[in-house]
Scaffold this motif. Sequence first.
Motif, PDB file in Angstrom:
ATOM      1  N   GLU A 239      -0.653   8.558  -1.580  1.00  0.00           N
ATOM      2  CA  GLU A 239       0.238   9.366  -2.635  1.00  0.00           C
ATOM      3  C   GLU A 239       0.305   8.184  -3.752  1.00  0.00           C
ATOM      4  N   ILE A 240       0.612   6.765  -3.478  1.00  0.00           N
ATOM      5  CA  ILE A 240       0.806   5.897  -4.575  1.00  0.00           C
ATOM      6  C   ILE A 240      -0.257   6.109  -5.334  1.00  0.00           C
ATOM      7  N   ARG A 241      -1.735   5.733  -4.655  1.00  0.00           N
ATOM      8  CA  ARG A 241      -2.920   5.836  -5.247  1.00  0.00           C
ATOM      9  C   ARG A 241      -3.088   7.057  -6.417  1.00  0.00           C
ATOM     10  N   ARG A 242      -2.757   8.304  -5.788  1.00  0.00           N
ATOM     11  CA  ARG A 242      -2.643   9.551  -6.610  1.00  0.00           C
ATOM     12  C   ARG A 242      -1.970   9.495  -7.783  1.00  0.00           C
ATOM     13  N   LEU A 243      -0.819   9.202  -7.591  1.00  0.00           N
ATOM     14  CA  LEU A 243       0.360   9.263  -8.416  1.00  0.00           C
ATOM     15  C   LEU A 243       0.284   7.987  -9.950  1.00  0.00           C
ATOM     16  N   VAL A 244      -0.118   6.909  -9.440  1.00  0.00           N
ATOM     17  CA  VAL A 244      -0.031   5.705 -10.378  1.00  0.00           C
ATOM     18  C   VAL A 244      -1.238   6.212 -11.411  1.00  0.00           C
ATOM     19  N   PRO A 245      -1.033   6.136 -12.751  1.00  0.00           N
ATOM     20  CA  PRO A 245      -1.800   6.883 -13.726  1.00  0.00           C
ATOM     21  C   PRO A 245      -3.141   5.704 -13.918  1.00  0.00           C
ATOM     22  N   GLY A 246      -2.608   4.472 -14.018  1.00  0.00           N
ATOM     23  CA  GLY A 246      -3.529   3.367 -14.514  1.00  0.00           C
ATOM     24  C   GLY A 246      -4.358   2.676 -13.186  1.00  0.00           C
ATOM     25  N   GLU A 247      -4.320   1.460 -13.369  1.00  0.00           N
ATOM     26  CA  GLU A 247      -5.235   0.457 -12.339  1.00  0.00           C
ATOM     27  C   GLU A 247      -4.145   0.458 -10.846  1.00  0.00           C
ATOM     28  N   VAL A 248      -4.898   0.760  -9.907  1.00  0.00           N
ATOM     29  CA  VAL A 248      -4.120   0.770  -8.663  1.00  0.00           C
ATOM     30  C   VAL A 248      -4.899   0.337  -7.808  1.00  0.00           C
ATOM     31  N   GLU A 249      -4.557  -0.461  -6.444  1.00  0.00           N
ATOM     32  CA  GLU A 249      -5.312  -0.909  -5.595  1.00  0.00           C
ATOM     33  C   GLU A 249      -4.545  -0.740  -4.159  1.00  0.00           C
ATOM     34  N   VAL A 250      -5.007  -0.189  -3.386  1.00  0.00           N
ATOM     35  CA  VAL A 250      -4.103   0.019  -1.937  1.00  0.00           C
ATOM     36  C   VAL A 250      -4.965  -0.524  -0.908  1.00  0.00           C
ATOM     37  N   HIS A 251      -4.143  -1.028   0.152  1.00  0.00           N
ATOM     38  CA  HIS A 251      -4.504  -1.733   1.265  1.00  0.00           C
ATOM     39  C   HIS A 251      -3.737  -1.218   2.521  1.00  0.00           C
ATOM     40  N   ARG A 252      -4.470  -0.912   3.344  1.00  0.00           N
ATOM     41  CA  ARG A 252      -3.657  -0.535   4.898  1.00  0.00           C
ATOM     42  C   ARG A 252      -4.164  -1.609   5.598  1.00  0.00           C
ATOM     43  N   ILE A 253      -3.360  -2.658   5.823  1.00  0.00           N
ATOM     44  CA  ILE A 253      -3.722  -3.775   6.864  1.00  0.00           C
ATOM     45  C   ILE A 253      -3.729  -3.551   8.179  1.00  0.00           C
ATOM     46  N   PRO A 254      -4.791  -3.572   8.954  1.00  0.00           N
ATOM     47  CA  PRO A 254      -4.506  -3.319  10.349  1.00  0.00           C
ATOM     48  C   PRO A 254      -3.675  -4.424  11.041  1.00  0.00           C
ATOM     49  N   ASP A 255      -2.766  -3.961  12.168  1.00  0.00           N
ATOM     50  CA  ASP A 255      -1.932  -4.834  12.947  1.00  0.00           C
ATOM     51  C   ASP A 255      -0.886  -5.326  12.128  1.00  0.00           C
ATOM     52  N   LEU A 256      -0.900  -5.331  10.782  1.00  0.00           N
ATOM     53  CA  LEU A 256       0.294  -5.691  10.075  1.00  0.00           C
ATOM     54  C   LEU A 256       1.488  -4.859  10.291  1.00  0.00           C
ATOM     55  N   THR A 257       2.832  -5.366  10.429  1.00  0.00           N
ATOM     56  CA  THR A 257       3.921  -4.644  10.690  1.00  0.00           C
ATOM     57  C   THR A 257       4.847  -4.462   9.592  1.00  0.00           C
ATOM     58  N   HIS A 258       6.009  -3.952   9.614  1.00  0.00           N
ATOM     59  CA  HIS A 258       6.996  -3.860   8.578  1.00  0.00           C
ATOM     60  C   HIS A 258       7.501  -5.274   8.205  1.00  0.00           C
ATOM     61  N   LEU A 259       7.589  -6.039   8.870  1.00  0.00           N
ATOM     62  CA  LEU A 259       8.164  -7.562   9.107  1.00  0.00           C
ATOM     63  C   LEU A 259       7.033  -8.475   8.201  1.00  0.00           C
ATOM     64  N   LEU A 260       5.938  -8.003   7.964  1.00  0.00           N
ATOM     65  CA  LEU A 260       4.853  -8.632   7.253  1.00  0.00           C
ATOM     66  C   LEU A 260       4.313  -9.836   8.297  1.00  0.00           C
ATOM     67  N   ARG A 261       4.260  -9.413   9.429  1.00  0.00           N
ATOM     68  CA  ARG A 261       3.642 -10.214  10.400  1.00  0.00           C
ATOM     69  C   ARG A 261       2.906  -9.285  11.291  1.00  0.00           C
ATOM     70  N   ARG A 262       1.473  -9.809  11.675  1.00  0.00           N
ATOM     71  CA  ARG A 262       0.870  -9.048  12.520  1.00  0.00           C
ATOM     72  C   ARG A 262       1.107  -9.216  13.906  1.00  0.00           C
ATOM     73  N   ASP A 263       0.765  -7.949  14.535  1.00  0.00           N
ATOM     74  CA  ASP A 263       1.187  -7.836  15.892  1.00  0.00           C
ATOM     75  C   ASP A 263      -0.058  -6.889  16.443  1.00  0.00           C
ATOM     76  N   PRO A 264      -1.010  -7.344  17.391  1.00  0.00           N
ATOM     77  CA  PRO A 264      -2.159  -6.493  18.171  1.00  0.00           C
ATOM     78  C   PRO A 264      -1.672  -5.421  18.755  1.00  0.00           C
ATOM     79  N   GLY A 265      -0.278  -5.614  19.428  1.00  0.00           N
ATOM     80  CA  GLY A 265       0.533  -4.637  20.500  1.00  0.00           C
ATOM     81  C   GLY A 265       0.817  -3.347  19.775  1.00  0.00           C
ATOM     82  N   ARG A 266       1.364  -2.525  20.696  1.00  0.00           N
ATOM     83  CA  ARG A 266       2.106  -1.298  20.359  1.00  0.00           C
ATOM     84  C   ARG A 266       3.517  -1.652  19.375  1.00  0.00           C
TER      85      ARG A 266
END
Length: 305
Positions: A239-266
């Motif tokens: 949705e962010i990529r669709r709505l921003v009218p100009g330059e936009v770069e999006v990344h979904r980072i595997p294993d990254l949590t909301h705390l901005l630390r990675r966790d390979p577990g559930r």
Amino acid sequence: MPDIDMTAVADDGLPLIGTLTLPAGPGPHPAVLLLHGSGRLDRDANARGLRMGLGPPLAAALAERGIAALRYDRRGVGATSGDWRATGFTDNTHDAAAALRALAARPDIRADAIGVVGHSEGAVHAMSLGSDPLVRAVVLLAGFARLGEDALRWQARMIARDLPAPVRPLLRALGSRHLARIKATGTDSARVHGLPVNARWFREMLGHDPRPGLAKIQAPVLAITGGKDIQVDPADLDEIRRLVPGEVEVHRIPDLTHLLRRDPGRPSVRAYRRLLRRPVDADLLAQVTGWLAGRLHEARLTDSR
């Protein structure tokens, strides 16, 4: 990399006390305003019992790239006076705008090369600031792109699924009643089911839709959400990529949590205490600061032509 005290004056005259981290060497410098997530957070994104510790490592990484960074204590937190429980969601947006103006007014800061980095709630405020002519770059870390109530209900469902099966229906029922009680309040703070809550913040957040703000952003946008985030739906990146009218770069980072630390577990809130004993993900810091350096230092070259 000196840290200096800085005060930004809010619209109602309240001093917002913070820290400005400056790069080595003479200025004026490009700069970034850091906006943190929800709750009683200080300038470093720390709260009692939950120490995100995002401010110092991000400011240090930016300084190494020649970029200054301002972070400040919210109302009623740390060195900033006021009543945190009576502060609304829109108050936080207005305070962020005041901090942005104060940063741009400094002689050691380049007013033509300022970015905003927001995490979680801070990312939603960064979306609102993105159309400000002072803003030349926007970084959204785990920002939602749907009605606030929808974002909160998605978060509640994700958190509940990790609880024992008999508890999940009860939690959903309590959550719905909790929201209904909050929406029925008319005061800044209230007691809901016996607990004191920041009722105005909740009412305003539940009704806030960040999508019109995203559609008005004129600056380049970098949006990152972790694949293991259970507080913000990574699908909102589309949705962010669709709505921003100009330059936009999006990344979904595997294993990254909301705390901005990675966790390979559930992914689970039960892992938060363990994750917070680790530093903020170094690769994420490098990605964010490298992207900002390319946009903000580039502004100097563009303006000199």
